[in-house]
Design a protein around this motif. Structure first.
Motif, short mmCIF file in Angstrom:
data_model
loop_
_atom_site.label_atom_id
_atom_site.label_comp_id
_atom_site.label_asym_id
_atom_site.label_seq_id
_atom_site.Cartn_x
_atom_site.Cartn_y
_atom_site.Cartn_z
N ASP A 61 0.83 -1.21 0.00
CA ASP A 61 0.00 0.00 0.00
C ASP A 61 0.86 1.25 0.00
N VAL A 62 1.87 1.24 0.87
CA VAL A 62 2.75 2.41 0.99
C VAL A 62 3.54 2.62 -0.30
N ALA A 63 3.94 1.52 -0.94
CA ALA A 63 4.69 1.64 -2.21
C ALA A 63 3.86 2.38 -3.26
N ARG A 64 2.55 2.10 -3.31
CA ARG A 64 1.69 2.81 -4.25
C ARG A 64 1.67 4.31 -3.95
N LEU A 65 1.55 4.64 -2.67
CA LEU A 65 1.50 6.05 -2.28
C LEU A 65 2.83 6.75 -2.53
N GLU A 66 3.93 6.03 -2.30
CA GLU A 66 5.25 6.62 -2.58
C GLU A 66 5.39 6.94 -4.06
N ARG A 67 4.89 6.05 -4.90
CA ARG A 67 4.94 6.30 -6.34
C ARG A 67 4.04 7.47 -6.70
N MET A 68 2.90 7.56 -6.05
CA MET A 68 1.99 8.69 -6.27
C MET A 68 2.70 10.00 -5.92
N CYS A 69 3.39 10.03 -4.79
CA CYS A 69 4.11 11.24 -4.38
C CYS A 69 5.19 11.60 -5.40
N ALA A 70 5.94 10.60 -5.85
CA ALA A 70 7.02 10.87 -6.80
C ALA A 70 6.48 11.43 -8.12
N LEU A 71 5.36 10.89 -8.56
CA LEU A 71 4.78 11.34 -9.83
C LEU A 71 4.18 12.74 -9.72
N THR A 72 3.47 13.01 -8.63
CA THR A 72 2.87 14.34 -8.49
C THR A 72 3.94 15.41 -8.27
N ALA A 73 5.09 15.01 -7.69
CA ALA A 73 6.18 15.98 -7.49
C ALA A 73 6.74 16.48 -8.82
N THR A 74 6.56 15.71 -9.90
CA THR A 74 7.03 16.15 -11.22
C THR A 74 6.05 17.09 -11.90
N GLY A 75 4.86 17.26 -11.31
CA GLY A 75 3.83 18.09 -11.92
C GLY A 75 2.73 17.31 -12.59
N LEU A 76 2.79 16.00 -12.54
CA LEU A 76 1.76 15.15 -13.14
C LEU A 76 0.44 15.33 -12.39
N PRO A 77 -0.68 15.50 -13.07
CA PRO A 77 -1.97 15.64 -12.39
C PRO A 77 -2.26 14.43 -11.51
N PRO A 78 -2.91 14.64 -10.37
CA PRO A 78 -3.14 13.54 -9.43
C PRO A 78 -3.85 12.33 -10.03
N ALA A 79 -4.87 12.55 -10.87
CA ALA A 79 -5.61 11.42 -11.44
C ALA A 79 -4.70 10.54 -12.29
N GLU A 80 -3.87 11.18 -13.12
CA GLU A 80 -2.95 10.42 -13.96
C GLU A 80 -1.88 9.74 -13.12
N ALA A 81 -1.38 10.45 -12.10
CA ALA A 81 -0.38 9.86 -11.22
C ALA A 81 -0.94 8.64 -10.50
N ALA A 82 -2.19 8.72 -10.07
CA ALA A 82 -2.81 7.58 -9.39
C ALA A 82 -2.94 6.38 -10.32
N ARG A 83 -3.33 6.65 -11.57
CA ARG A 83 -3.46 5.54 -12.54
C ARG A 83 -2.11 4.86 -12.75
N LEU A 84 -1.06 5.66 -12.92
CA LEU A 84 0.27 5.09 -13.14
C LEU A 84 0.76 4.36 -11.90
N ALA A 85 0.48 4.92 -10.73
CA ALA A 85 0.92 4.27 -9.49
C ALA A 85 0.26 2.90 -9.33
N ARG A 86 -1.00 2.81 -9.66
CA ARG A 86 -1.69 1.51 -9.57
C ARG A 86 -1.15 0.54 -10.61
N ASP A 87 -0.95 1.02 -11.83
CA ASP A 87 -0.48 0.14 -12.89
C ASP A 87 0.93 -0.38 -12.59
N GLU A 88 1.81 0.50 -12.14
CA GLU A 88 3.21 0.12 -11.94
C GLU A 88 3.39 -0.82 -10.77
#
Length: 328
Positions: A61-88
């Motif tokens: 669970d935490v790994a997904r959230l860590e990926r979400m944080c890393a993606l949103t820190a680049t400027g990626l919109p939250p919805a897209e970051a969440a999709r990528l975090a789940r997929d990865e």
């Protein structure tokens, strides 16, 4: 500091069987409300529920959230970051209220974290808060690190590794992220001032003068040392960055300190003649004259230390050297 309830006050139960929402939030450097929002809006919630609103977050669970944080820190919109975090992370979760908007951000923008390496978990939370320029979260995380580990350990094991990682980031990214370094440094300085007790009463011959060498403006390490000395009840006079040599000499003559700390970040700002001159200044009544112990502090003195003058390797050693000079 452990409690029987999650510090976020959202009803999470006691520790065991995974992390609480508050613990996850502190690790990520976000507010607990943000974690719950990602659960509700994007389906990034935990796989384990203990009943009611109680949540338990596993490593996956935490790994997904860590990926979400890393993606949103680049400027990626939250919805897209969440999709990528789940997929990865291989999670097939259908978000209950997910944003359906899709963007064409290139995946090459991923992985722009700070590359902290093998460090305390608190470093990652502090780094993420700094990257997001999240003032409230950053202040909370710095305060918690200092209170939990103590000032010296918090600086050595949490704050300094994060500052160094931020510095490497902007050096290697074409002058980007300078605002992150300034933001983090300012909040660290503020946390130190809030934590330090009032300045101890002045006693002749028992004080410490801290100053940067002329042309040196990196004051944060001296601010940490000043706070650590104040913690121990030692009287400190802090003069900050780029103090002219004649002003330093005048301050030492006027105050008669037991110790003088001179910080130099680079070899171009270290001045052996100045350190030697200050170490020869005498003060006190005739027949009982004394000289200050001059400490050469910082990496700028490497390879050009002054014979007979201590050159502490780190914060803990500097505190010990000053205490020895003052109390000895």
């Amino acid at each position: 500091m452990s409690t029987n309830r999650d510090a976020s006050g959202d009803g999470d139960g006691p520790r065991g069987g995974g992390l609480t929402t508050g613990e996850v939030a502190r690790r990520l450097g976000v507010a607990p409300t943000t974690v719950r929002s990602w659960d509700r809006r994007y389906g990034l919630g935990p796989d384990i529920h203990t009943g009611g609103r109680h949540r338990r977050w596993t490593a996956a669970d935490v790994a997904r959230l860590e990926r979400m944080c890393a993606l949103t820190a680049t400027g990626l919109p939250p919805a897209e970051a969440a999709r990528l975090a789940r997929d990865e992370t291989g999670t097939d979760v259908s978000p209950p209220q997910a944003d359906t908007a899709r963007t064409a951000w290139p995946t090459a923008r991923r992985g722009s974290g700070l590359g902290l390496g093998d460090v305390r978990l608190e470093c990652r939370g502090v780094a993420r808060a700094a990257l997001r320029l999240d003032a409230a979260a950053l202040d909370q995380l710095l305060k918690a690190a200092i209170e939990e580990h103590g000032l010296v350990a918090a600086w050595t094991e949490v704050i300094m590794p994060t500052l160094q990682a931020v510095g490497r980031k902007w050096e290697n990214s074409g002058e980007r992220y300078v605002e992150v370094e300034h933001f983090l440094s300012w909040h660290v300085s503020s946390a130190l001032r809030r934590h330090a007790p009032p300045v101890a009463a002045d006693r002749p011959g028992a004080g410490t003068v801290l100053a940067c060498t002329p042309a040196e403006n990196h004051t944060l390490p001296l601010e940490v040392l000043a706070a650590a000395l104040a913690e121990r009840g030692l009287q400190v006079r802090m003069f900050g960055g780029a103090l002219p040599d004649e002003s330093l000499v005048a301050a030492v003559r006027r105050t008669g300190p037991a110790a003088v700390g001179l910080w130099a970040q680079s070899r171009t700002t270290a001045s052996r003649p100045l350190a030697q001159h200050v170490s020869m200044i005498e003060w006190g009544v005739r027949g009982a004259r004394r000289k200050p112990v001059v400490l050469t502090l910082g990496p700028g003195w490497a390879g050009q230390t002054v014979p007979g003058l201590p050159h502490p390797a780190g914060l803990a050693q500097a505190v010990t050297a000053v205490e020895s000079a003052v109390r000895g």
